[in-house]
Design a protein around this motif. Structure first.
Motif, PDB file in Angstrom:
ATOM      1  N   LYS A  17       0.850  -1.183   0.000  1.00 36.46           N
ATOM      2  CA  LYS A  17       0.000   0.000   0.000  1.00 36.46           C
ATOM      3  C   LYS A  17       0.893   1.243   0.000  1.00 36.46           C
ATOM      4  N   PRO A  18       0.406   2.347  -0.542  1.00 43.89           N
ATOM      5  CA  PRO A  18       1.212   3.577  -0.596  1.00 43.89           C
ATOM      6  C   PRO A  18       1.701   4.048   0.774  1.00 43.89           C
ATOM      7  N   LYS A  19       0.887   3.872   1.798  1.00 43.95           N
ATOM      8  CA  LYS A  19       1.297   4.285   3.145  1.00 43.95           C
ATOM      9  C   LYS A  19       2.506   3.473   3.614  1.00 43.95           C
ATOM     10  N   GLN A  20       2.506   2.183   3.311  1.00 46.65           N
ATOM     11  CA  GLN A  20       3.631   1.336   3.701  1.00 46.65           C
ATOM     12  C   GLN A  20       4.889   1.728   2.939  1.00 46.65           C
ATOM     13  N   ARG A  21       4.739   2.101   1.689  1.00 44.62           N
ATOM     14  CA  ARG A  21       5.886   2.540   0.888  1.00 44.62           C
ATOM     15  C   ARG A  21       6.487   3.817   1.473  1.00 44.62           C
ATOM     16  N   LYS A  22       5.629   4.727   1.916  1.00 46.90           N
ATOM     17  CA  LYS A  22       6.110   5.970   2.527  1.00 46.90           C
ATOM     18  C   LYS A  22       6.847   5.693   3.827  1.00 46.90           C
ATOM     19  N   VAL A  23       6.373   4.717   4.584  1.00 46.39           N
ATOM     20  CA  VAL A  23       7.046   4.348   5.832  1.00 46.39           C
ATOM     21  C   VAL A  23       8.435   3.795   5.533  1.00 46.39           C
ATOM     22  N   LEU A  24       8.539   2.937   4.524  1.00 46.05           N
ATOM     23  CA  LEU A  24       9.849   2.385   4.158  1.00 46.05           C
ATOM     24  C   LEU A  24      10.794   3.490   3.700  1.00 46.05           C
ATOM     25  N   ASP A  25      10.286   4.451   2.951  1.00 43.87           N
ATOM     26  CA  ASP A  25      11.111   5.581   2.526  1.00 43.87           C
ATOM     27  C   ASP A  25      11.575   6.391   3.732  1.00 43.87           C
ATOM     28  N   ALA A  26      10.676   6.610   4.677  1.00 52.77           N
ATOM     29  CA  ALA A  26      11.026   7.381   5.871  1.00 52.77           C
ATOM     30  C   ALA A  26      12.081   6.656   6.710  1.00 52.77           C
ATOM     31  N   LEU A  27      12.029   5.337   6.710  1.00 46.17           N
ATOM     32  CA  LEU A  27      13.028   4.558   7.438  1.00 46.17           C
ATOM     33  C   LEU A  27      14.343   4.460   6.660  1.00 46.17           C
TER      34      LEU A  27
END
Length: 56
Positions: free
Chosen positions: A14-24
């Protein structure tokens, strides 16, 4: 310190999970980062727990 390692691909997430991975900072498989142990990081890890491996 918490070590987080991306062990599964983010393709199909999901896009939210992708953003979390980018933030990490986890952009490629087998990429590993260290973080301070706090609630914010724990919450981010919880969002993508099926994609990462955590060691302390």
């Amino acid at each position: 310190m918490i070590k987080v390692k991306l062990v599964r691909s983010w393709i199909g997430c999901k896009p939210k999970q992708r953003k979390v991975l980018d933030a990490l900072g986890l952009r490629k498989i087998r990429c590993e980062k260290s973080f301070e142990d706090n609630a914010a990081i724990r919450g981010m890890i919880a969002e993508v727990k099926h994609l990462v491996e955590v060691s302390e």
